[in-house]
Write an enzyme that holds these catalytic residues in place. Structure first.
Site, PDB file in Angstrom:
ATOM      1  N   LYS A 167       0.845  -1.210   0.000  1.00  0.00           N
ATOM      2  CA  LYS A 167       0.000   0.000   0.000  1.00  0.00           C
ATOM      3  C   LYS A 167       0.877   1.256   0.000  1.00  0.00           C
ATOM      4  O   LYS A 167       0.640   2.183  -0.761  1.00  0.00           O
ATOM      5  CB  LYS A 167      -0.890  -0.001   1.253  1.00  0.00           C
ATOM      6  CG  LYS A 167      -1.510   1.346   1.563  1.00  0.00           C
ATOM      7  CD  LYS A 167      -2.348   1.325   2.815  1.00  0.00           C
ATOM      8  CE  LYS A 167      -1.615   1.501   4.126  1.00  0.00           C
ATOM      9  NZ  LYS A 167      -1.256   2.894   4.482  1.00  0.00           N
ATOM     10  N   ASN A 168       1.892   1.269   0.861  1.00  0.00           N
ATOM     11  CA  ASN A 168       2.661   2.494   1.052  1.00  0.00           C
ATOM     12  C   ASN A 168       3.642   2.772  -0.086  1.00  0.00           C
ATOM     13  O   ASN A 168       4.294   3.819  -0.094  1.00  0.00           O
ATOM     14  CB  ASN A 168       3.373   2.481   2.411  1.00  0.00           C
ATOM     15  CG  ASN A 168       2.357   2.650   3.540  1.00  0.00           C
ATOM     16  OD1 ASN A 168       1.190   2.964   3.295  1.00  0.00           O
ATOM     17  ND2 ASN A 168       2.804   2.445   4.773  1.00  0.00           N
TER      18      ASN A 168
ATOM     19  N   ARG B  87      -4.302  10.647   4.756  1.00  0.00           N
ATOM     20  CA  ARG B  87      -3.237  11.613   4.878  1.00  0.00           C
ATOM     21  C   ARG B  87      -2.292  11.685   3.675  1.00  0.00           C
ATOM     22  O   ARG B  87      -1.830  12.761   3.290  1.00  0.00           O
ATOM     23  CB  ARG B  87      -2.450  11.247   6.143  1.00  0.00           C
ATOM     24  CG  ARG B  87      -1.482  12.250   6.533  1.00  0.00           C
ATOM     25  CD  ARG B  87      -0.698  11.832   7.738  1.00  0.00           C
ATOM     26  NE  ARG B  87       0.521  12.587   7.736  1.00  0.00           N
ATOM     27  CZ  ARG B  87       0.627  13.812   8.199  1.00  0.00           C
ATOM     28  NH1 ARG B  87      -0.410  14.401   8.725  1.00  0.00           N
ATOM     29  NH2 ARG B  87       1.766  14.463   8.118  1.00  0.00           N
TER      30      ARG B  87
ATOM     31  N   CYS C 234      -4.368  12.589  13.203  1.00  0.00           N
ATOM     32  CA  CYS C 234      -5.121  11.346  13.063  1.00  0.00           C
ATOM     33  C   CYS C 234      -4.942  10.546  14.342  1.00  0.00           C
ATOM     34  O   CYS C 234      -4.263  10.993  15.269  1.00  0.00           O
ATOM     35  CB  CYS C 234      -4.672  10.565  11.845  1.00  0.00           C
ATOM     36  SG  CYS C 234      -3.096   9.787  12.058  1.00  0.00           S
TER      37      CYS C 234
ATOM     38  N   ARG D 267       0.884  14.538  13.571  1.00  0.00           N
ATOM     39  CA  ARG D 267       1.378  14.437  12.194  1.00  0.00           C
ATOM     40  C   ARG D 267       1.354  15.772  11.424  1.00  0.00           C
ATOM     41  O   ARG D 267       0.599  15.946  10.465  1.00  0.00           O
ATOM     42  CB  ARG D 267       0.615  13.338  11.445  1.00  0.00           C
ATOM     43  CG  ARG D 267       0.708  12.010  12.177  1.00  0.00           C
ATOM     44  CD  ARG D 267      -0.052  10.912  11.504  1.00  0.00           C
ATOM     45  NE  ARG D 267       0.680  10.297  10.420  1.00  0.00           N
ATOM     46  CZ  ARG D 267       0.168   9.338   9.639  1.00  0.00           C
ATOM     47  NH1 ARG D 267      -1.053   8.938   9.806  1.00  0.00           N
ATOM     48  NH2 ARG D 267       0.896   8.797   8.690  1.00  0.00           N
ATOM     49  N   PRO D 268       2.225  16.695  11.840  1.00  0.00           N
ATOM     50  CA  PRO D 268       2.285  17.986  11.144  1.00  0.00           C
ATOM     51  C   PRO D 268       2.908  17.869   9.748  1.00  0.00           C
ATOM     52  O   PRO D 268       3.386  16.805   9.365  1.00  0.00           O
ATOM     53  CB  PRO D 268       3.190  18.826  12.049  1.00  0.00           C
ATOM     54  CG  PRO D 268       3.985  17.848  12.847  1.00  0.00           C
ATOM     55  CD  PRO D 268       3.172  16.588  12.945  1.00  0.00           C
ATOM     56  N   VAL D 269       2.889  18.981   8.974  1.00  0.00           N
ATOM     57  CA  VAL D 269       3.462  18.958   7.614  1.00  0.00           C
ATOM     58  C   VAL D 269       4.570  20.006   7.479  1.00  0.00           C
ATOM     59  O   VAL D 269       4.880  20.437   6.375  1.00  0.00           O
ATOM     60  CB  VAL D 269       2.374  19.165   6.531  1.00  0.00           C
ATOM     61  CG1 VAL D 269       1.429  17.976   6.471  1.00  0.00           C
ATOM     62  CG2 VAL D 269       1.605  20.462   6.751  1.00  0.00           C
ATOM     63  N   ASP D 270       5.165  20.392   8.612  1.00  0.00           N
ATOM     64  CA  ASP D 270       6.171  21.462   8.552  1.00  0.00           C
ATOM     65  C   ASP D 270       7.371  21.115   7.659  1.00  0.00           C
ATOM     66  O   ASP D 270       7.888  21.970   6.941  1.00  0.00           O
ATOM     67  CB  ASP D 270       6.630  21.843   9.973  1.00  0.00           C
ATOM     68  CG  ASP D 270       6.968  20.643  10.842  1.00  0.00           C
ATOM     69  OD1 ASP D 270       6.489  19.521  10.550  1.00  0.00           O
ATOM     70  OD2 ASP D 270       7.714  20.802  11.825  1.00  0.00           O
TER      71      ASP D 270
ATOM     72  N   SER E  25      11.435  11.853   7.377  1.00  0.00           N
ATOM     73  CA  SER E  25      10.001  11.618   7.139  1.00  0.00           C
ATOM     74  C   SER E  25       9.780  10.942   5.787  1.00  0.00           C
ATOM     75  O   SER E  25      10.302  11.397   4.762  1.00  0.00           O
ATOM     76  CB  SER E  25       9.277  12.969   7.177  1.00  0.00           C
ATOM     77  OG  SER E  25       8.097  12.922   6.401  1.00  0.00           O
ATOM     78  N   VAL E  26       8.977   9.907   5.794  1.00  0.00           N
ATOM     79  CA  VAL E  26       8.657   9.170   4.567  1.00  0.00           C
ATOM     80  C   VAL E  26       7.882  10.078   3.605  1.00  0.00           C
ATOM     81  O   VAL E  26       8.253  10.263   2.443  1.00  0.00           O
ATOM     82  CB  VAL E  26       7.842   7.899   4.914  1.00  0.00           C
ATOM     83  CG1 VAL E  26       7.299   7.234   3.657  1.00  0.00           C
ATOM     84  CG2 VAL E  26       8.702   6.921   5.718  1.00  0.00           C
TER      85      VAL E  26
ATOM     86  N   ASP F 205       5.049   0.342  11.863  1.00  0.00           N
ATOM     87  CA  ASP F 205       3.852  -0.320  11.326  1.00  0.00           C
ATOM     88  C   ASP F 205       3.763  -1.796  11.713  1.00  0.00           C
ATOM     89  O   ASP F 205       2.776  -2.461  11.389  1.00  0.00           O
ATOM     90  CB  ASP F 205       3.794  -0.165   9.791  1.00  0.00           C
ATOM     91  CG  ASP F 205       3.538   1.267   9.376  1.00  0.00           C
ATOM     92  OD1 ASP F 205       3.160   2.081  10.232  1.00  0.00           O
ATOM     93  OD2 ASP F 205       3.722   1.578   8.179  1.00  0.00           O
TER      94      ASP F 205
ATOM     95  N   ILE G 216       8.307   6.784  16.782  1.00  0.00           N
ATOM     96  CA  ILE G 216       7.924   7.539  15.576  1.00  0.00           C
ATOM     97  C   ILE G 216       6.659   8.370  15.807  1.00  0.00           C
ATOM     98  O   ILE G 216       6.618   9.543  15.467  1.00  0.00           O
ATOM     99  CB  ILE G 216       7.695   6.581  14.374  1.00  0.00           C
ATOM    100  CG1 ILE G 216       8.879   5.626  14.196  1.00  0.00           C
ATOM    101  CG2 ILE G 216       7.424   7.372  13.091  1.00  0.00           C
ATOM    102  CD1 ILE G 216      10.174   6.254  13.776  1.00  0.00           C
TER     103      ILE G 216
ATOM    104  N   ARG H 238      -8.406  -0.873   4.763  1.00  0.00           N
ATOM    105  CA  ARG H 238      -7.552   0.180   4.193  1.00  0.00           C
ATOM    106  C   ARG H 238      -6.215  -0.386   3.738  1.00  0.00           C
ATOM    107  O   ARG H 238      -5.609   0.141   2.815  1.00  0.00           O
ATOM    108  CB  ARG H 238      -7.282   1.267   5.247  1.00  0.00           C
ATOM    109  CG  ARG H 238      -8.500   2.027   5.644  1.00  0.00           C
ATOM    110  CD  ARG H 238      -8.150   3.165   6.559  1.00  0.00           C
ATOM    111  NE  ARG H 238      -7.271   4.108   5.868  1.00  0.00           N
ATOM    112  CZ  ARG H 238      -6.849   5.249   6.373  1.00  0.00           C
ATOM    113  NH1 ARG H 238      -7.241   5.612   7.574  1.00  0.00           N
ATOM    114  NH2 ARG H 238      -6.059   6.036   5.696  1.00  0.00           N
TER     115      ARG H 238
END
Ligand code: EPZ
Length: 426
Positions: free
Chosen positions: A22-23, A99, A123, A128-131, A171-172, A314, A336, A406
């Site tokens: 999936k990822n 996300r 979530c 889970r910020p996006v900075d 960050s992935v 995960d 994480i 999912r």
């Protein structure tokens, strides 16, 4: 709402085909926004998250066609083509549902010079910020504003400009996004402290096949020489290392013997090493892993979660389920995400003995777990409950299993084929 009913106690025996990850599928699908040509993806898993992303891509003007089944691949072959991007806005309803949708900001900005993408929000597993994404895009010259919950990004005249981007943490998602933005930027971009997960390598392979110039994939430093345009490609999604690790633990926990067909051992080596220390016998071939616990106890082992190549977050919940039945006490340190222990309360419903203190869970193994009614809280937490139920005595019912859909393709079918007494209750 669907539930899963299962009766524990059957050791798993047999062979499980490992689906495409999936990822990896998600970022490779997003890469289709970067070219007007066909991007053919093979081994795409049939999952709710993949279907969700398809909705968003359709909204941007991507044409999506599922090819007839190809017997050489386990998942679907899907052809994506984006002759033109018809809308550069990724709306709240679509981004908040998943996300990874936020990652479209990279290719939209690179190809169209503008993007309006809803902030994904937090979530269940953390804020889970996006900075890192925004700092990285700004370094490439983008002008960024936040407007009514949306990130509005504009490239400078002449397009994004290559730059040095250093992430505070590998960050992935930020690595995927800046990589997809940099491939069409002018000049050289160096991404330092990049994520090096196999899914990043898969994206880099895909972009390279599309004509991008990338070196260093699979290391902490990625160097990208921007090109003017990208063309189509035909790429295979890597097998899902999290699915493989999950089934490995289910096999060990039930005292079974299973073959994970298609699994790439080097993608979850830290898990294989750890599971061997718990007493499992594991044999590896290039595309196959055999896992068994013929007899004997499960030996408790401590683990610190980390970024690749360390033990992945995960698989943390699944490993905790395994440790619930181990001989002795183990400590599991999540590093994480700040809130990824929601499965603890549910595992305790099976009779597990777990204490948490901040980011550390202390698990005292018990002799026996007992089936229970439990609730799925997020994707990986949900599957930890399935594993616990398979090893528990009696019946288990898992509610809210849309989380499982999912990210695990045909989970009940694969487990039932190995002897599990498991079914979906409508
Ligand atoms: C990816 O999420 C995966 N999702 C997650 O899989 C996985 O758990 C995670 O990587 C870690 O391996 C997909 O690939 C679709 P991150 P991502 O950015 O990219 C912080 C699953 O179950 N951070 O590597 O969102 C962040 O808050 C899932 O399949 C910032 O602070 O994870 C977290 O603490 C869920 N600022 C840490 O970095 C940023 O701008 C790592 O997150 C970005 C991240």
């Amino acid at each position: 709402m669907d539930r899963i009913g299962l009766v524990g106690g059957n050791p798993l025996h047999g062979e499980i085909p490992i689906s495409g990850a999936k990822n990896a599928a998600l970022p490779l699908m997003i890469a289709a926004l970067l070219t007007g040509d066909d991007l053919v993806l093979r081994n795409v898993p049939d999952l709710a998250d993949v279907r969700q992303l398809r909705k968003l891509l359709l909204n941007h003007g991507v044409r999506i066609e599922v090819a007839p089944h190809d017997p050489g691949h386990i998942g679907e072959t899907i052809v994506f083509s984006t002759p033109s991007i018809t809308d550069t806005c990724a709306p709240y309803e679509l981004v908040s549902a998943m996300r990874a949708s936020f990652w479209v900001i990279g290719p939209l900005l690179a190809r169209e010079g503008e993007a309006r993408v809803s902030l994904p929000g937090g979530c269940a597993i953390g804020s889970r910020p996006v900075d890192f994404f925004l700092t990285g895009l700004k370094a490439l010259g983008a002008h960024i504003e936040i407007d009514e919950g949306y990130v509005v990004a504009r490239a400078p005249r002449g397009g994004l400009q290559g730059a040095d981007v250093t992430f505070p943490f590998p960050s992935v998602g930020a690595t995927h996004t800046i990589l997809m933005a940099a491939v069409l930027a002018r000049g050289t971009t160096t991404i330092s402290n990049a994520a090096m997960e196999p899914e990043i390598v898969n994206l880099a392979q895909c972009l390279t096949a599309m004509g991008a110039k990338i070196s260093g994939a699979g290391t902490r430093t990625l160097v990208v020489e921007g090109v003017d345009t990208l063309h189509g490609a035909d790429i295979q999604i890597v097998p899902d290392r999290i699915e493989a690790g999950t089934f490995a633990m289910a096999g060990i926990m039930t005292g079974g013997d299973i073959v994970l067909r298609g699994a790439r051992p080097e993608h979850f080596q830290a898990a294989i090493d750890l599971l061997r220390r718990t007493g499992a016998e594991i044999d590896c071939e290039p595309d196959l892993v055999r896992v068994r616990r013929s007899a004997g106890r499960i030996i408790a082992q401590d683990i610190d979660i980390g970024t690749f190549p360390e033990f992945p977050t995960d698989l943390q919940a699944q490993y905790m389920a395994l440790m619930c039945r181990a001989d002795g006490t183990s400590h599991i340190r999540e590093t994480i995400f700040e809130n990824r222990f929601m499965h603890v309360a549910e595992l305790m419903r099976f009779g597990a003995d777990i204490h948490t203190d901040g980011q550390v869970a202390t698990v005292h193994g018990v002799r026996e777990l007992k089936g229970a009614q439990v609730m799925a809280t997020d994707l990986r937490a949900s599957v930890s409950l399935v594993i616990a139920g398979l090893a528990a005595e009696g019946e288990t019912t898992i509610n809210r299993i849309y989380h499982l859909d999912r990210g695990f393709e045909r989970l009940e079918e694969k487990l039932a084929a190995c002897g599990a007494d498991i079914r979906r209750l409508k």
